[in-house]
Design a protein around this motif. Structure first.
Motif: not given
Length: 434
Positions: A110-139
């Motif tokens: 879903r987020d990839s689809a939104v990011q692609a949509l806003v990118a068509q209008k040259n709008i940036a999409f910023y996503s932040f780590k909030d619901q975990v202490i360590f995410e994805t490839n940090e550990l």
């Protein structure tokens, strides 16, 4: 028209200690706070009395009460995500979208689809780590592959934790921070969205009962004591930040901290192995010949198995949307081992009923109980519900609370005898895992 930034609430239903919201406000531009009741998700949970929707609704109401003196509101929409963003991009001069990262497979799509949509209008999409202490490839392990075993993951988690990970991202809010309120975008009523009048009222902000947390290690396995934190919903929907919880756990109880680390371990597993949402992590377990008896599954769902500890747990779940953690383990093991019913059936039922339903934790724990997860109990570990009852509810307080007919001739006879069920399960698992 002055450019603004959009902040998209999801699993972070709070104005305080919210990383993405902090960064959106720091831009100096007015923030459009948005929440979308995503029909793609809601359609998977058809109950008109879903307590989770009521909880989100009340969290939105509370945020609106806080934003009202600032002449703003959360702009709430009900529909599909992409058409909603299409509409927002046409209506407002949005220069960037801010949000907090969601790690579930469908959310990432879903987020990839939104990011692609806003990118068509040259709008940036910023996503932040909030619901975990360590995410994805940090550990990761030394070979840069994800951990599949909890203990070394937890050891690294603890060793890497610093005060920097526990920063409070609360920012003082003022009227200049937000887009002014719009009467045309009032919070739609639950009834208008197809739900019934709320059955839960006045959800208060999460409260840390220090006496419960401090005694958590000794009391957490006894369901009659009601001695767990009851913060599951708050953590799941983000009305409390994970940083606040970890700080409290460090202060008061290391066992609870371990539970919070398990949550992130399961999130890491689902992120790196998204197919595990529906497939056994250990693929050889797909060879198990499940009985999948629908009559027995219905009896399990209703809490009519003839095993009081199991039945009390299922009735508690059906009536309240909550089930004690120790009991969740017992009912899951019973379904998979005693009745030889596919763990996915149980996982799906919990998905419909649990107030604090979280895909990663639910799948992780069901696969743990079934023996097919990455770091699971061995298949030959089969809980005896009667022995568990003697150990954790010896005075039968919990059972009597949920089974009024217990001890009378009206209480159902056991669906299956334990020793027979145990041998049947061992045979089925051994044959599948040759």
């Amino acid at each position: 028209m002055e450019e603004i930034v959009l902040f998209w609430f999801r699993r972070d239903m709070r104005l305080h200690d919210n990383v993405g919201l902090y960064h959106a406000i720091q831009t100096g531009k007015k923030v459009l706070p948005v929440f979308i009741f995503d029909t793609a998700i809601l359609d998977q949970f058809p109950s008109k009395d879903d307590r989770r929707i009521q909880y989100i609704y009340q969290a939105l109401t509370q945020m609106n009460e806080a934003l009202c003196p600032l002449n703003s509101q959360v702009f709430v929409y009900h529909g599909q995500v992409i058409p909603t963003f299409d509409y927002l991009l046409q209506k407002y001069p949005i220069s960037a979208v801010y949000t907090n990262t969601d790690y579930e497979p469908q959310a990432r799509k879903r987020d990839s689809a939104v990011q692609a949509l806003v990118a068509q209008k040259n709008i940036a999409f910023y996503s932040f780590k909030d619901q975990v202490i360590f995410e994805t490839n940090e550990l990761l392990k030394s070979d840069n592959t994800p951990y599949k075993v909890y203990t070394p993951y937890a050891k690294l988690w603890r060793s890497k934790l610093t005060e920097q990970h526990l920063i409070d991202w609360t920012i003082t809010l003022n009227e200049g921070n937000f887009v002014p309120k719009d009467k045309e975008v009032a919070l739609p009523s639950l009834i208008k969205m197809g739900y019934n009048t709320p059955t839960i009222k006045n959800v208060k902000p999460p409260v840390f009962d220090r006496s419960i947390i401090q005694n958590y290690t000794e009391n957490r396995d006894y369901p009659a004591l009601d001695a767990t934190t009851h913060l599951g919903m708050a953590i799941r929907f983000g009305t409390v930040s994970i940083r606040t919880c970890v700080k409290q756990a460090i202060r008061d109880n290391d066992t609870w901290l371990s539970q919070l680390i398990w949550r992130e371990f399961f999130m890491s597993i689902l992120y790196h192995y998204p197919s595990s949402a529906r497939a056994c992590f250990k693929s050889e377990y797909e060879n198990i010949k499940w009985r999948n008896n629908e009559v027995e599954f219905e009896a399990w769902c209703k809490g009519e198995t003839g095993y009081p500890f199991v039945d009390a747990g299922m009735r508690e779940l059906n009536q309240t949307g909550y089930m004690h953690n120790r009991v969740r383990m017992i009912v899951a093991s019973f379904l998979v081992k005693h009745l030889l019913i596919d763990w996915r059936w149980g996982e799906a039922y919990f998905a419909q009923k649990l107030n604090d339903y979280d895909l990663a934790a639910n799948v992780g724990n069901w696969q743990w109980a079934a023996g097919c997860g990455c770091d699971a109990a061995p298949y030959f570990r089969i809980f005896n519900p009667s022995e568990q009852q003697k150990k954790f509810d010896k005075d039968e307080q919990y059972i009597k609370r949920w089974i009024p007919e217990y001890g009378t001739e009206d209480y159902i006879a056991p669906l299956v005898e334990h020793k027979f069920a145990r041998e049947r399960a061992l045979t089925a698992f051994k044959q599948a895992l040759k």
